[in-house]
Design a protein around this motif. Structure first.
Motif, short mmCIF file in Angstrom:
data_model
loop_
_atom_site.label_atom_id
_atom_site.label_comp_id
_atom_site.label_asym_id
_atom_site.label_seq_id
_atom_site.Cartn_x
_atom_site.Cartn_y
_atom_site.Cartn_z
N TYR A 65 0.80 -1.22 0.00
CA TYR A 65 0.00 0.00 0.00
C TYR A 65 0.83 1.27 0.00
O TYR A 65 0.49 2.27 -0.63
CB TYR A 65 -0.96 0.00 1.19
CG TYR A 65 -2.02 1.05 1.05
CD1 TYR A 65 -3.15 0.81 0.27
CD2 TYR A 65 -1.87 2.31 1.63
CE1 TYR A 65 -4.11 1.78 0.09
CE2 TYR A 65 -2.83 3.29 1.45
CZ TYR A 65 -3.94 3.02 0.68
OH TYR A 65 -4.88 3.98 0.48
N HIS A 68 1.28 3.79 -2.82
CA HIS A 68 0.28 4.81 -3.16
C HIS A 68 0.61 6.17 -2.53
O HIS A 68 0.78 7.15 -3.26
CB HIS A 68 -1.12 4.32 -2.79
CG HIS A 68 -2.16 5.38 -2.82
ND1 HIS A 68 -2.51 6.04 -3.98
CD2 HIS A 68 -2.92 5.93 -1.84
CE1 HIS A 68 -3.45 6.94 -3.70
NE2 HIS A 68 -3.71 6.90 -2.42
N HIS A 93 -1.50 10.81 4.10
CA HIS A 93 -2.88 11.20 3.84
C HIS A 93 -3.92 10.13 4.13
O HIS A 93 -5.06 10.44 4.42
CB HIS A 93 -3.04 11.76 2.41
CG HIS A 93 -3.18 10.71 1.36
ND1 HIS A 93 -2.11 10.18 0.70
CD2 HIS A 93 -4.27 10.08 0.85
CE1 HIS A 93 -2.52 9.28 -0.18
NE2 HIS A 93 -3.83 9.19 -0.11
N ASP A 94 -3.55 8.85 4.05
CA ASP A 94 -4.54 7.80 4.31
C ASP A 94 -4.42 7.17 5.70
O ASP A 94 -5.16 6.26 6.02
CB ASP A 94 -4.40 6.68 3.26
CG ASP A 94 -5.13 7.02 1.96
OD1 ASP A 94 -6.12 7.79 2.03
OD2 ASP A 94 -4.72 6.53 0.89
N ASP A 161 -3.90 12.73 -5.15
CA ASP A 161 -4.42 11.43 -4.71
C ASP A 161 -5.36 10.87 -5.80
O ASP A 161 -5.25 9.72 -6.22
CB ASP A 161 -5.17 11.66 -3.39
CG ASP A 161 -5.75 10.38 -2.81
OD1 ASP A 161 -5.20 9.30 -3.08
OD2 ASP A 161 -6.75 10.49 -2.07
MN MN Z 1 -5.32 7.89 -1.16
#
Ligand code: MN
Length: 752
Positions: A65, A68, A93-94, A161
């Protein structure tokens, strides 16, 4: 996202580590110039925090992940031009949304500004994840626009994003691809456009088209590829003499040809009704001048002068966005000249600074804030100010507003002068009234007409670039509903809509009192239950509409005597839901269940057993083989739209819960009514030839044909029954092969 990992993914842990580190180093390199003392440590810390937090997560593609957030950070830095704080936020950000990390953790480890940006990013959840009602989705769009006003970095990182999600959309299922692509065209690409991020906007639209209109996309991409060599040769031939003379004039520059984006080629084909071969401007020539700020304007005009010495310019196509930049900050000189072989060629002239603004938009403006272009700054500031004002008004209907806001974006701009000589920028087609609202809402509300270049005109008068306008007002004037029919700017429209709503609200108050009194007479009262029943009976989608109807007399309360009364509870008379043809209201769950098969099941269309009841949308007339989706409307059941329908983006982005996955059946027993428009030279026997192909050769069932002939050109509309898309394509190919046929296209909308 960790489930459903693709089986084709086969990297070892070692490989993965290498890839992750390589990406991180690339991010560092991109930031290098702007890194101050301590920045590197913070960035490293953010990277490690994100790496640890997403440790067990994988993307749909099977990749770790963390790739990303790393990619998002690189886009933010390399393609949008943001700095180290934004890179840190992009890496994280996530985390708050998807992992154990909290906002407090982030504030503690980093600082308040970082935490604030991440909070903003977390609040804009992906619309795709919002199941349920429209108001939530509209609310989310409103949030997106509000965070933009708060700290533009939030929306810029969000755009990075979204761009990365679009670039990796391949591994999502079809349903998600459609939703994400629609949302992107509905809100993100217009925002990128408004913020001057042309490259990103363009890539987003191309990627969205790849998923919503795959066939057209692939065809144009193939055509572009096949013609690349010829184009390259032509561009070289065009550029060669220019290079010499530009250099001879002491200009330092770069010159190259650039193909237009696929979606913009497609828009041209559609707007001008031409084929790929007939789109003359498949590319533009770009000249980037390396001039110091004090000489850039002069140098651009010098280049213009050199070019037009060699190639003849079209007098109608000179655009000077240097003296008067576009509303989103774009600066350049555009001209179209006659190139070798009698072809029109668009040439764009910019300085390096202007080029950076064209590519990085808003972020580049900040960079140059110190420079000489504070005029641009204030333009963006006033745009943000106006956005804030509208969004903070409780009566603004967000879906409506976004629609108007988008219309504002894509039209050309005109320049209008006040009596004192100040210039205002308005969209093409703007009226006197739009101008008045642009100056000040109070002025708009009270205006009754204007003097345009000293001549008296009504409020509906369309302005032309260069007009000087003096608005005439009256203290007795009040905005009316009819104003909405000729206003074009989002600002003016939302002001008038809000004014009318405010008025309606006051009227509705009276209606509410009337209803209350009536219910008391019936020894009942205005409970939530009763209100629902009454709204249902009068087919009103909200209490507000009901009250307003009562106050204006449109709703006759005497009909309440048809209700059955149990104590205080009122029950509306029974009705047949499926035959209810009233205006669509929001469905309740019971109604949805009645119409639909079990959850998640694919609805198969065009099956001769006719198990599923559906209707084909008038706006796009789908046939078997088209990419489609189903849309549920109360009382009307299932309507089938094409994914490339002009209404699709709005429906998919706003009404996710009413979208039904659909697929065509292999069964080709059902015929669909479809139409083609055909243009050609009017010739004796042409109708005969057309009917021979349709009814004779192809044995198709023709429903109607109408032909208009004018000055030797005929334009015909033919309606035929076909079983699927292949059959329609076959018909088009056969008709196009006839002598004298100039163009043939499928009709999108037969009601026009
Ligand atoms: Mn994202």
């Amino acid at each position: 996202m960790q489930n459903e990992v693709l089986l084709s993914y086969d990297k070892t842990d070692e490989d993965e580590k290498k890839i992750i580190l390589r990406e991180y180093r690339a991010l560092l390199r991109a930031l290098k110039l702007s890194l101050k003392k301590g920045d590197k440590t913070m960035l490293r810390q953010a990277f490690e925090m994100a790496l640890e937090a997403h440790r067990h997560m994988r993307r749909k593609s099977g990749e770790p992940y963390i790739l990303h957030p790393l990619a998002v950070a690189r886009i933010a830095v390399e393609e949008i031009g943001l700095g180290v704080t934004s890179a840190i936020c992009a890496l994280l950000h996530d985390t708050v949304e998807d992992t154990e990390i909290s906002l407090e953790d982030i504030e503690r480890e980093f600082n308040k500004p970082v935490a604030k940006i991440i909070d903003g990013l977390t609040k804009i959840s992906n619309v795709v994840d919002i199941k349920g009602d429209t108001t939530l989705q509209a609310e989310n769009f409103r949030k997106i626009l509000l965070t933009l006003v708060d700290d533009p970095r939030v929306i810029l990182i969000k755009l990075a994003d979204r761009l990365h999600n679009m670039r990796t959309l391949e591994s999502m299922n079809r349903e998600k691809q459609l939703k994400i692509a629609s949302e992107t065209t509905y809100i993100y690409s217009p925002l990128a456009h408004r913020l001057g991020l042309y490259e990103i906007k363009s890539e987003m639209e191309d990627l969205a088209m790849k998923y919503t209109q795959p066939d057209t996309y692939v065809e144009i991409a193939r055509n572009l590829k096949e013609t690349r060599r010829d184009r390259g040769r032509y561009i070289n031939e065009f550029i060669k003499p220019l290079k010499e003379v530009l250099a001879g004039n002491g200009l330092d520059f770069e010159i190259y040809g650039r193909p237009k984006a696929i979606h913009s080629i497609f828009n041209k084909m559609k707007a001008k009704k031409v084929t790929f071969d007939e789109v003359y401007d498949l590319f533009a020539i770009r000249i980037i001048l390396k001039s110091p700020p004090e000489r850039e304007k002069e140098d651009c005009w010098k280049a213009y002068s050199v070019i037009t010495d060699i190639y003849h310019p079209s007098t109608e196509r000179l655009r000077d966005w240097i003296s008067v930049p576009k509303g989103n900050g774009y600066e350049a000189l555009h001209t179209t000249v006659m190139g070798p072989g009698g072809r029109w060629v668009e040439v764009q002239i910019r300085s390096e600074r202007m080029n950076e603004i064209a590519e990085k938009g808003l972020a580049a403006h900040w960079k140059y804030k110190e420079g000489a272009i504070s005029q641009q700054e204030s333009k963006l500031d006033s745009f943000l100010e106006h956005l804030r004002e509208i969004l903070n008004n409780p009566y603004t209907d967000t879906i409506d507003f976004i629609q108007d806001f988008k219309l504002d974006l894509f039209t050309e701009e005109i320049y209008i002068y006040t009596p004192k000589g100040d210039m205002r920028v308005l969209p093409k087609g703007a009226t006197v009234l739009d101008f008045a609202f642009d100056i000040h809402s109070e002025l708009g509300m009270k205006s009754i007409g204007a003097k345009v270049n000293y001549k008296l005109v009504p409020l509906t008068h369309h302005l032309q670039s260069g007009d000087q306008v003096e608005v005439i007002t009256s203290s007795k004037q009040k905005p009316g509903e009819e104003w909405l029919s000729f206003l074009v700017t989002a600002k003016a429209k939302s002001k008038v809509k809000n004014y009318i709503k405010e008025g309606r609200r006051k009227v509705a108050e009276e209606g509410k009192i009337t209803l209350k009194n009536r219910l008391e007479q019936m020894h009942s009262h205005l409970s939530h239950f009763n209100l629902n029943e009454i709204c249902g009976y009068y087919k009103k989608s909200s209490a507000h509409d009901l009250y307003y109807g009562i106050a204006t007399g449109a709703v006759d309360l005497n009909e309440l005597k048809n209700f059955t009364q149990h104590g205080e509870k009122l029950l509306q008379p029974a009705k047949d839901i499926l035959n209810d043809t009233a205006t669509p209201t929001l469905l309740n769950e019971e109604e949805v269940k009645k119409i639909l098969p079990a959850k998640g099941e694919l609805v198969i269309l065009g099956d001769s057993t006719g198990k599923i009841n559906y209707k084909l949308a008038q706006c796009c007339q789908p046939i078997n083989g088209d990419n489609v989706f189903g849309f549920v409307t109360s009382g009307e059941g299932l309507t089938i739209h094409r994914t490339d329908c002009h209404n699709a983006a709005k429906l998919l982005a706003n009404y996710g819960h009413k979208i039904i996955k659909t697929k065509w059946s292999k069964d080709k027993a059902i015929a669909f009514l479809s139409g083609v428009r055909i243009i050609g030279l009017d010739d004796v026997g042409v109708i005969q030839k057309i009917t021979n192909v349709i009814s004779g050769d192809l044995k198709m069932n023709m429903r109607s044909m109408s032909i208009d002939s004018n000055d030797g050109i005929f334009e015909g509309t033919i309606m035929v029954y076909v079983h699927d898309r292949d059959e329609l394509n076959k018909l088009c190919i056969r008709l196009a092969a006839l002598d004298g046929i100039q163009s043939i296209e499928r009709i999108e909308n037969t009601t026009v």
